[in-house]
Design an enzyme around this catalytic site. Structure first.
Site, PDB file in Angstrom:
ATOM      1  N   LYS A 227      -8.986  -5.558  -4.711  1.00 41.44           N
ATOM      2  CA  LYS A 227      -8.250  -6.761  -3.933  1.00 41.44           C
ATOM      3  C   LYS A 227      -9.064  -6.765  -2.731  1.00 41.44           C
ATOM      4  O   LYS A 227      -9.460  -8.095  -2.242  1.00 41.44           O
ATOM      5  CB  LYS A 227      -6.747  -6.504  -3.829  1.00 41.44           C
ATOM      6  CG  LYS A 227      -6.007  -7.473  -3.186  1.00 41.44           C
ATOM      7  CD  LYS A 227      -5.889  -7.217  -1.530  1.00 41.44           C
ATOM      8  CE  LYS A 227      -5.794  -8.340  -0.604  1.00 41.44           C
ATOM      9  NZ  LYS A 227      -5.590  -7.858   0.784  1.00 41.44           N
TER      10      LYS A 227
ATOM     11  N   ASP B 263      -2.588  -9.441  16.717  1.00 43.90           N
ATOM     12  CA  ASP B 263      -2.428  -9.073  14.969  1.00 43.90           C
ATOM     13  C   ASP B 263      -3.415  -9.975  14.384  1.00 43.90           C
ATOM     14  O   ASP B 263      -3.997 -10.791  14.936  1.00 43.90           O
ATOM     15  CB  ASP B 263      -0.861  -9.476  14.624  1.00 43.90           C
ATOM     16  CG  ASP B 263      -0.746  -9.591  13.308  1.00 43.90           C
ATOM     17  OD1 ASP B 263      -0.956  -8.678  12.402  1.00 43.90           O
ATOM     18  OD2 ASP B 263      -0.137 -10.735  12.607  1.00 43.90           O
TER      19      ASP B 263
ATOM     20  N   THR C   2      -2.072  -4.455  10.110  1.00 34.11           N
ATOM     21  CA  THR C   2      -1.645  -3.390   8.956  1.00 34.11           C
ATOM     22  C   THR C   2      -2.929  -3.696   7.769  1.00 34.11           C
ATOM     23  O   THR C   2      -2.908  -2.660   7.079  1.00 34.11           O
ATOM     24  CB  THR C   2      -0.404  -4.119   8.277  1.00 34.11           C
ATOM     25  OG1 THR C   2       0.538  -4.096   9.373  1.00 34.11           O
ATOM     26  CG2 THR C   2       0.127  -3.303   7.235  1.00 34.11           C
TER      27      THR C   2
ATOM     28  N   ARG D 217      -8.523  -1.590  -3.673  1.00 34.38           N
ATOM     29  CA  ARG D 217      -9.945  -1.610  -3.224  1.00 34.38           C
ATOM     30  C   ARG D 217     -10.507  -3.054  -3.972  1.00 34.38           C
ATOM     31  O   ARG D 217     -11.240  -3.820  -3.120  1.00 34.38           O
ATOM     32  CB  ARG D 217     -10.685  -0.542  -3.747  1.00 34.38           C
ATOM     33  CG  ARG D 217     -11.205   0.665  -2.612  1.00 34.38           C
ATOM     34  CD  ARG D 217     -12.228   1.589  -3.163  1.00 34.38           C
ATOM     35  NE  ARG D 217     -11.401   2.447  -4.158  1.00 34.38           N
ATOM     36  CZ  ARG D 217     -10.613   3.482  -3.816  1.00 34.38           C
ATOM     37  NH1 ARG D 217     -10.367   3.681  -2.508  1.00 34.38           N
ATOM     38  NH2 ARG D 217      -9.987   4.221  -4.875  1.00 34.38           N
TER      39      ARG D 217
ATOM     40  N   GLU E  72       1.191  -0.906   0.017  1.00 34.62           N
ATOM     41  CA  GLU E  72       2.751  -0.793   0.195  1.00 34.62           C
ATOM     42  C   GLU E  72       3.393  -1.748  -0.631  1.00 34.62           C
ATOM     43  O   GLU E  72       4.430  -1.519  -1.278  1.00 34.62           O
ATOM     44  CB  GLU E  72       3.197  -0.747   1.406  1.00 34.62           C
ATOM     45  CG  GLU E  72       2.633   0.553   2.402  1.00 34.62           C
ATOM     46  CD  GLU E  72       1.212   0.736   2.670  1.00 34.62           C
ATOM     47  OE1 GLU E  72       0.500  -0.343   2.308  1.00 34.62           O
ATOM     48  OE2 GLU E  72       0.603   1.548   3.420  1.00 34.62           O
TER      49      GLU E  72
ATOM     50  N   ASP F 146      -3.453 -11.074  10.142  1.00 33.23           N
ATOM     51  CA  ASP F 146      -2.984 -11.872   9.373  1.00 33.23           C
ATOM     52  C   ASP F 146      -1.691 -12.804   9.709  1.00 33.23           C
ATOM     53  O   ASP F 146      -0.865 -12.187  10.294  1.00 33.23           O
ATOM     54  CB  ASP F 146      -2.451 -11.139   8.083  1.00 33.23           C
ATOM     55  CG  ASP F 146      -4.024 -10.519   7.511  1.00 33.23           C
ATOM     56  OD1 ASP F 146      -4.839 -11.073   7.103  1.00 33.23           O
ATOM     57  OD2 ASP F 146      -3.533  -9.093   7.306  1.00 33.23           O
TER      58      ASP F 146
ATOM     59  N   LEU G 128      -9.539  -2.525   7.382  1.00 26.39           N
ATOM     60  CA  LEU G 128     -10.688  -2.793   8.303  1.00 26.39           C
ATOM     61  C   LEU G 128     -11.641  -3.742   7.730  1.00 26.39           C
ATOM     62  O   LEU G 128     -11.981  -4.699   8.268  1.00 26.39           O
ATOM     63  CB  LEU G 128     -11.368  -1.440   8.902  1.00 26.39           C
ATOM     64  CG  LEU G 128     -12.423  -1.598   9.836  1.00 26.39           C
ATOM     65  CD1 LEU G 128     -11.809  -2.363  11.063  1.00 26.39           C
ATOM     66  CD2 LEU G 128     -13.085  -0.217  10.251  1.00 26.39           C
ATOM     67  N   PRO G 129     -12.241  -3.709   6.530  1.00 22.82           N
ATOM     68  CA  PRO G 129     -13.177  -4.600   6.021  1.00 22.82           C
ATOM     69  C   PRO G 129     -12.729  -5.964   6.036  1.00 22.82           C
ATOM     70  O   PRO G 129     -13.391  -6.989   6.380  1.00 22.82           O
ATOM     71  CB  PRO G 129     -13.611  -4.138   4.608  1.00 22.82           C
ATOM     72  CG  PRO G 129     -12.966  -2.783   4.438  1.00 22.82           C
ATOM     73  CD  PRO G 129     -11.993  -2.482   5.357  1.00 22.82           C
TER      74      PRO G 129
END
Ligand code: XBP
Ligand code: MG
Length: 260
Positions: free
Chosen positions: A96, A9, A134, A94, A55, A11, A137-138
């Site tokens: 964020k 994982d 979750t 985006r 989400e 974060d 990708l960047p």
């Protein structure tokens, strides 16, 4: 039974990114969009119940009904209203993501104890590496390069991130995706997670999971974890085992090979 792969994982597991990274980036994006929203450290802990940035924003809107810009409202029944809100959330997210990558570029968020050592050991032992997150990708690429090591994103055979699957954690989709893409047998893999959502996703895909808890997740229910640690440990920085049995001061690939 040989150890085939370690699946990480991101974060909270590779680095403690939520409080000083993601949370700050959300607030910067809110500010730039002229919103009077601000997520405190404590309140953000409550919002973490929902995984995924887009989400999480929607959950905040639905639960706390903050002011929205003119022309936007919550009405899932009306397709036009719903599409406008969805597009606006995507734009906000985006912004964020950009803010988050800028924060990471400052180099103030380090990898958690033992992460770099264990990943290097796995590479040396020929154990395959993958990511299941979750987050977008960047963000993952930026974190691997800044917090783990330059070039670290190439060390992972697969980085499964963000919207690549329809249902985010706690659904098992992202782990099932990794298993299918890499043709792995779950019995020969070990997952590293930090939260109940991640643990549920991994165990839902039949994967043996080690949890390294953190401040936001320390009170989560980790009953289905095979091992719960404060961190992976390093020489002179011993790990503390909170659940399960592990030998030594720090977790090694050698030990994982015997364990599996
Ligand atoms: C944690 C998440 C993410 C981050 C925010 O992901 O739930 O949503 O909080 O990142 P994981 P995004 O623990 O699975 O790595 O805004 O890019 O979603
Ligand atoms: Mg996590």
């Amino acid at each position: 039974m040989p150890l085939q792969a370690l699946i990480f994982d991101v974060d909270g597991t590779i680095a403690n990114t939520e409080r000083d990274g993601h949370r700050v980036a959300f607030n910067l994006a809110f500010d730039a969009a002229g919103l009077n929203w601000n997520w405190s450290e404590q309140f953000y802990g409550e919002l973490l119940i929902v995984a995924g940035g887009k989400e999480r924003i929607r959950h905040f809107i639905e639960t706390y009904q903050p002011d929205l810009p003119p022309g936007l409202s919550l009405n899932a029944e009306d397709p036009k209203t719903e599409a406008a809100l969805k597009a606006w959330i995507a734009d906000l997210h985006r912004a964020k993501t950009e803010a988050y990558c800028q924060i990471l570029a400052e180099g103030t968020i380090p990898a958690r104890t033992g992460i770099l050592r264990l990943i290097k050991e796995a590479r040396a032992a020929g154990v395959r590496l993958a990511i299941a997150t979750t987050s977008a990708l960047p963000n993952v690429l930026a974190l691997l390069e800044t917090a783990v090591a330059p070039g670290a994103s190439d060390w992972f055979e697969l980085i499964a991130a963000g919207d690549i699957v329809p249902h985010k954690k706690p659904a098992p989709d992202i782990y099932q995706y990794v298993l299918t893409q890499l043709d792995l047998n779950p019995a020969h893999c070990v997952v590293f997670e930090d939260s109940w959502q991640g643990l549920k996703a991994a165990t839902g895909a039949g994967l043996r999971t080690i949890v390294t808890a953190n401040r936001y997740t320390q009170n989560d229910d980790f009953a289905t974890a095979r091992l719960v640690l404060n961190h992976l440990g390093d020489p002179k920085v011993p790990m503390v085992v909170a659940q399960g049995v592990a030998q030594g001061e720090y977790l090694t690939v050698d030990w994982l090979q015997r364990w599996v």
